[in-house]
Design an enzyme around this catalytic site. Sequence first.
Site, PDB file in Angstrom:
ATOM      1  N   ASP A 179      29.708   1.773   4.899  1.00 15.95           N
ATOM      2  CA  ASP A 179      28.716   2.241   3.946  1.00 15.95           C
ATOM      3  C   ASP A 179      29.364   3.347   3.104  1.00 15.95           C
ATOM      4  O   ASP A 179      30.479   3.816   3.396  1.00 15.95           O
ATOM      5  CB  ASP A 179      27.437   2.716   4.646  1.00 15.95           C
ATOM      6  CG  ASP A 179      26.230   2.615   3.723  1.00 15.95           C
ATOM      7  OD1 ASP A 179      26.424   2.625   2.492  1.00 15.95           O
ATOM      8  OD2 ASP A 179      25.094   2.541   4.219  1.00 15.95           O
TER       9      ASP A 179
HETATM   10  C1  NOJ Z   1      24.291   3.364   0.786  1.00 21.54           C
HETATM   11  C2  NOJ Z   1      23.307   2.410   1.400  1.00 21.54           C
HETATM   12  O1  NOJ Z   1      23.058   2.789   2.746  1.00 21.54           O
HETATM   13  C3  NOJ Z   1      23.771   0.967   1.384  1.00 21.54           C
HETATM   14  O2  NOJ Z   1      22.706   0.158   1.806  1.00 21.54           O
HETATM   15  C4  NOJ Z   1      24.261   0.571   0.017  1.00 21.54           C
HETATM   16  O3  NOJ Z   1      24.682  -0.768   0.045  1.00 21.54           O
HETATM   17  C5  NOJ Z   1      25.394   1.497  -0.376  1.00 21.54           C
HETATM   18  N1  NOJ Z   1      24.933   2.864  -0.408  1.00 21.54           N
HETATM   19  C6  NOJ Z   1      25.964   1.137  -1.741  1.00 21.54           C
HETATM   20  O4  NOJ Z   1      25.115   1.505  -2.755  1.00 21.54           O
END
Ligand code: NOJ
Length: 744
Positions: A285
């Site tokens: 993430d």
């Molecule tokens: C953080 C989020 O937790 C995740 O779901 C997302 O895909 C990423 N950022 C990218 O934006």
Amino acid sequence: MKKLKDFAFIVVLNSVVLFGFHAQENPIDKKVQDLIAKMTLEEKVGQLFQVSGEEVTGPRGEKINITEYIKAGKVGSCLNIYGTKNVMRVQKAAIESSRLKIPLLFGLDVIHGYKTVFPAPIALASSWDPEIVRKAQKIAAKEMSSSGVMWTFTPMLDIARDPRWGRVVESFGEDPYLVSVMGRVSVEAFQGESFDKKDSVMATAKHYVGYGAVQAGREYYTVDISKRTLWEIYMPPFKAAVDTHVASVMPAFTTVNGVPMSANKELVNDVLREKWRFQGITVSDWNAIHELINHGVAENGADAAVQGINAGVDIDMVGGDYMNNLAALVKDNKVPVALVDKAVARILKKKFELGLFDNPYKYCDSEKEKEELLSSANREAAREIARESIVLLKNDNNILPLKMKDIKSVAVVGSLAESKRDIIGPWCGIGSEKDTISVLDAIKDVIPRGTVLNYQKGSEIEDNNESLVNAAVNAASKSDIIIAVLGESSEMSGEAASRSSIEIPEAQKTLLKWLSITGKPIVLVLMNGRPLDLSWEDKHIPAILETWFPGTEGGNAIADILFGKHNPSAKLPITFPKSLGQVPIAYNHLMCGRPATTETVTQKYVSKYLDIDNEPLYPFGYGLTYTAFSYSPIYLDKKEIKIGESLAASVVIKNTGKVDGKEVVQLYIRDMLASVARPIMDLKDFKKVSIKSGDSVKISFTITSDHLKFYNKDMEEIIEPGTFEVYIGTNSRDYQKESFKVVK
Ligand code: NOJ
């Protein structure tokens, strides 16, 4: 006491090798290995680095010149860069200026639509119709794939059980089975039959695993989860996605048993890759590798990189710790190059499978982009999908659909009625308020000529004043009926949007109370991304419609339901508590030693509260319709089966109302006696059926071994003989009941 161990049937869990051929027999693997042989260590590490475009969806770290990095072969994929023109420009840098011309992957959070915005995932799940979810995701895939993007960070498969958590809105709800079904169709819809197709894109199962269990619903917070709960509740949707060949998996920001998922070798490498044979890419993430330092498990960026790559996380999203440290770590023999090579191979393999080496601009088609984005067919589908996702929670005296021949004036109240931004919800792709139909627009459009429409805002989302409220009360007093469109702004849900109160924001609740004093009938149209505490509303408001965030065509869909063009049939995929004090309150809780039953509830020493009963306000699976359905008793074709055999459970359902409608028929099972405490019921199957007014249909479910197994004390999946109860009904509270025996 039966000797369970003697006749326990061990369900063989061992996974099969999914792609039954060896590396050297697969031409793509050969190409991958040939390419890796040509790569420098720095170029390999580059494949593991994902950069973000200008738009950020997380805390911004060090700013880098992306184009220069790409030209130097130091980037493998991008997120937040989309649109044919932009993608072509950036891809060109890799193809024309980098040494090995390795194409980039472009990913984006296409969560509930790209340009045409569909209802939020919690709403999609409320349809209880996998084909509706498939339709939405397929269109999202078509739109994004014509616009340069070949990788979506969806579906979110986190089980959501705490309404305080903002990401409930992105989830398919509280139940492992329902989430698995919706997750599976999402993966199928995005990925299509093969990546050869132009509109097949990679899906991502996220956030692996346990993120939804953050304590007190507080974002990014502590997760403390038993092995049983992890495996019974949180893991199944991920297993289902892996079995559907999902292309990528994103480990969660959070920890499991103290180990952050970005460094969790046991769950990422050992379970996901080795036990489940996941063949795709793992992508961290946003900045999550680097955040191992904040978790207090990594000393610095280099340590974080070692832990991430060792755990099996292939791509470092944005953080830069792989980029800054991995090459030196390999040179210092702190990370085996083989580990890097394996991660690189998985990424390159997907690039080959997608056909990017043959045509790096495969997903860039400006003609198709123009045709596809927000086409009238996509808008029409969005309207249909939204109608299927709206849950009717209350409808006293059949106040809905509105009987317009008796209504001369309508008051529409609430700032959400005119909001075109909130109605499309959080994570709305590249959806724009410019394209959205608000509730007010739609009502204006359909209200019969001659009917007076009095619109007043009455309140901002979280703020009001006397003159706003007075104007609304005044409009309401002059009208025959009030449509109050209230709830949360889109920003009150989603990532980093936990709330400690789950009520309608106070400013709007005050407005609603004033409106109710007028004595005029009120239809409460809710927009929100989580279960709300609607106890007051349920007592005082005759009709309540849960629309979640219904998307681009949400206004029209809501009007279709209010004015009777569509009969609602959606059901809640998550329990609505009577108060936050009841949370957590999932329907499938364990049996306990001192249950509060109708007979025992007045006693002191039973499992209950002093100030509230245990029942939720609206149970899991609940939702009303404009018609009515009656259920016959359950007919079982066998009353006793052997382990491994199946039986059929059937009911006859009659539409006893005046209009045609759809019913979601739900099958739950309870294991009455087992070696570990089992839930009072578990959803095992469901079917959504259309039944014409006056007609009856027979619905049958096949109950198989799969529905009866559970993890024993040694965490082996087994079936234990004994009695099982079967419930078939309209929700997890109202059902018919039967039982059968399983013998050895
Ligand atoms: C953080 C989020 O937790 C995740 O779901 C997302 O895909 C990423 N950022 C990218 O934006």
